[in-house]
Design a protein around this motif. Structure first.
Motif, PDB file in Angstrom:
ATOM      1  N   VAL A 177       7.736 -13.048 -38.049  1.00  0.00           N
ATOM      2  CA  VAL A 177       6.542 -12.754 -38.849  1.00  0.00           C
ATOM      3  C   VAL A 177       6.884 -11.813 -39.987  1.00  0.00           C
ATOM      4  N   THR A 189       6.092 -12.433 -43.954  1.00  0.00           N
ATOM      5  CA  THR A 189       5.176 -11.573 -44.701  1.00  0.00           C
ATOM      6  C   THR A 189       5.895 -10.683 -45.699  1.00  0.00           C
ATOM      7  N   ILE A 213      -1.055 -14.010 -35.538  1.00  0.00           N
ATOM      8  CA  ILE A 213      -0.394 -14.231 -36.834  1.00  0.00           C
ATOM      9  C   ILE A 213      -1.270 -13.646 -37.944  1.00  0.00           C
ATOM     10  N   PHE A 240      -1.121 -16.550 -45.183  1.00  0.00           N
ATOM     11  CA  PHE A 240       0.076 -16.799 -44.396  1.00  0.00           C
ATOM     12  C   PHE A 240       0.335 -18.305 -44.385  1.00  0.00           C
ATOM     13  N   ARG A 285      -0.597 -21.123 -41.276  1.00  0.00           N
ATOM     14  CA  ARG A 285      -1.147 -20.401 -40.119  1.00  0.00           C
ATOM     15  C   ARG A 285      -1.956 -21.345 -39.214  1.00  0.00           C
ATOM     16  N   GLN A 316      -1.054 -22.445 -35.300  1.00  0.00           N
ATOM     17  CA  GLN A 316      -1.985 -22.210 -34.204  1.00  0.00           C
ATOM     18  C   GLN A 316      -2.384 -23.503 -33.500  1.00  0.00           C
TER      19      GLN A 316
END
Length: 552
Positions: A163, A167, A426, A436, A439, A443
């Motif tokens: 992550v 990011t 997340i 993001f 995302r 998921q």
């Protein structure tokens, strides 16, 4: 939200009761019915903070599993446990990450590794809690239990690193190896310190209800204390659990009345209730997300067909990764390969070297012929050196599993609440403020993989266990033999306390304390197995409870 949570818990318990009466798996039925109920018109979405799930649901489940798991069994199977709990998690993350980056290049390698880390850790706590009912051998249950205690920490560390790479945020420690070392060491130290502190406090309380209440707080204190220091809360909970469980092997000073037996009996009834409530909630929560995950997918720009196809490929990949890892790392194939390699190496040696080695083996390590130098006290085959026998003994003791055990361990790879909580955790945006990447895709795939493994592997595991018909008679006989030895130690201590030389002013429970102390000393001296001692201690606790007046 409060009413909805209450209804979910109540409904999940009713389903569990129905499944128990029918002899079915409550988790499978709960997930299926909850998924169907999620399509009820007007049903609001039950969405909890992922940090709340990780901090409230996971710690007590892990702590309860640790309390019921022997540290000695953990250490005895440490190689297999670390291989599955750490090695397999890393292997799955790498394989699934590169596969996903190739199938979904819009995620990028870092984003694909986020997805891989999310789906990497299996959740075997629920399965192994019913391991003996499924006919799983005790060693297999020990390996799976140990795996479930360490794999979450490894996966969440990889998740945090991946992550941060997406990011662009600087982590607490940028080096992933140093980060994992910090999380493991600090989490371990915090767990041990907290466990020892709580054990000391509980020993001085003398009230079973208060002691049990303090014990309920331990997993939450360990988890949040470790997380506040950027350490692994999972490792802290496991370390605290082992430390508290070891307190049961303390000897009680003579003449010191103790209520510890009441506390053990009370907690033996308490933790199964906690486990049942949390497991029922987890399965219901997973099923209730079904409709809303589909709605999120429909609202995203990602085609639903390609996302579902990616999820099915990832599901197949995580299953095959486990099979490959187990069979190449822990199967009898490994032992066969080692034996074959040893024979091949010997066959390629020059004849002169073989003759010199044979002469050296016949002389023995001390240079003499035969006798004690050549046979280590006369044991073994004539002419066989101690070094060769030691090497054969080491080779024979390589940790292997039988083919049926291999298959069961390979098939026990259901994903669960850790996968859903990590996916929900997340971030919405990256450091630049942009969303993001992928995302919703991550998921959705994580949810399909979690539910898919639960329905596919979880539903068929009992059938597979029955079909394999693993013979546990030798293991059962060994367990009974261990219990008989432990019972003999306790009976001898009890008989010694009944003779005429025993003090007349002893309190009523002194005989029971002496029996438990004798078992504790036998465990420390490795004269009996800890699991056998625990079984007999429970019997002694029950007898003392029946013979002791209730507390006011």
């Amino acid at each position: 939200m409060d009413v909805q949570l209450l209804l979910v818990m109540t409904g999940a318990l009713f389903i569990a009761a129905f499944a128990h009466r029918r002899g079915a798996q409550a988790g499978i039925i709960t997930v299926t019915l909850a998924a169907a109920l999620s399509f009820l018109p007007g049903l609001p979405r039950l969405q909890l903070d992922p940090h709340l799930i990780l901090g409230v649901v996971v710690p007590p489940l892990l702590y309860s599993a640790t309390l019921n798991f022997s540290l000695f069994a953990f250490l005895r199977n440490l190689r297999s446990i670390l291989g599955l709990g750490v090695g397999l998690v890393v292997f799955t993350t790498v394989v699934v990450g590169f596969l996903t980056s190739w199938l979904a290049p819009e995620l990028g390698l870092a984003g694909a590794l986020v997805l891989a880390a999310v789906v990497a850790p299996p959740d075997s706590v629920t399965t192994v809690s019913h391991g003996r009912e499924l006919g799983l051998p005790r060693r297999t249950v020990s390996i799976l239990t140990g795996e479930s205690l360490v794999n979450d920490a490894a996966a969440l560390t990889l998740f945090a690193v991946a992550v941060a790479a997406v990011t662009g945020d600087a982590g607490f420690i940028e080096n992933p190896f140093l980060l994992f070392g910090w999380e493991a060491v600090i989490g371990l130290l915090l767990g041990v310190i907290l466990g020892r502190l709580m054990s000391s406090v509980r020993a001085k309380v003398g009230n079973p209800t208060i002691e049990s209440g303090l014990n309920l707080l331990v997993p939450f204190l360990a988890y949040f204390a470790a997380e506040s220091l950027h350490a692994s809360g999972i490792i802290a909970v496991v370390a605290a659990g082992f430390t508290v469980s070891l307190a049961n092997y303390r000897t009680v000073p003579a003449g010191t009345p103790s209520t510890a037996f009441r506390t053990r009996l009370q907690e033996a009834a308490l933790w199964p209730v906690v486990d049942l409530l949390l497991e029922a909630f987890v399965f219901a929560y997973m099923g209730l997300q079904f409709r809303f995950v589909l709605e999120d997918l429909a609202e995203s720009s990602t085609p639903a067909g390609s996302t579902i196809g990616l999820a099915l490929i990832v599901l197949l990949a995580v299953v095959l990764c486990r099979f490959a890892w187990v069979y190449f790392s822990y199967g009898r194939s490994q032992l066969a390969l080692l034996v074959y390699a040893k024979r091949l190496a010997r066959s390629l040696e020059p004849a002169a070297m073989v003759r010199r080695r044979d002469r050296r083996d016949r002389r023995g390590p001390s240079g003499g012929r035969g006798g004690r130098g050549g046979t280590s006290g006369g044991r073994g085959r004539p002419g066989e050196s101690a070094g060769r026998r030691q090497g054969g003994r080491d080779l024979g003791h390589i940790e292997t599993l039988t083919p049926p055990e291999n298959l069961l361990v390979s098939w026990t790879g259901m994903r669960g609440i850790i996968t859903l909580a990590a996916a929900g955790g997340i971030p919405l945006t990256i450091a630049s403020g942009a969303p993001f990447p992928g995302r919703t895709l991550i998921q959705t795939v994580a949810f399909i993989v979690a539910v898919g493994t639960l329905l596919l592997q979880g539903a068929t595991l009992p059938v597979l266990a029955r079909m394999l018909r693993i013979d546990t008679s030798a293991e059962d006989a060994e367990i009974e033999e261990g219990r008989a030895r432990a019972r003999a130690v306790a009976d001898a201590a009890g008989a010694a306390s009944d003779d005429a030389t025993a003090p007349v002013d002893e309190y009523a429970g002194a005989s029971f304390d002496r029996q438990r102390n004798a078992l504790t000393r036998a465990v420390r001296e490795r004269a009996i197995d800890p699991a056998s001692a625990t079984d007999i201690i429970r019997e002694i606790d029950a007898r003392q409870e029946a013979a002791t007046p209730p507390l006011d």
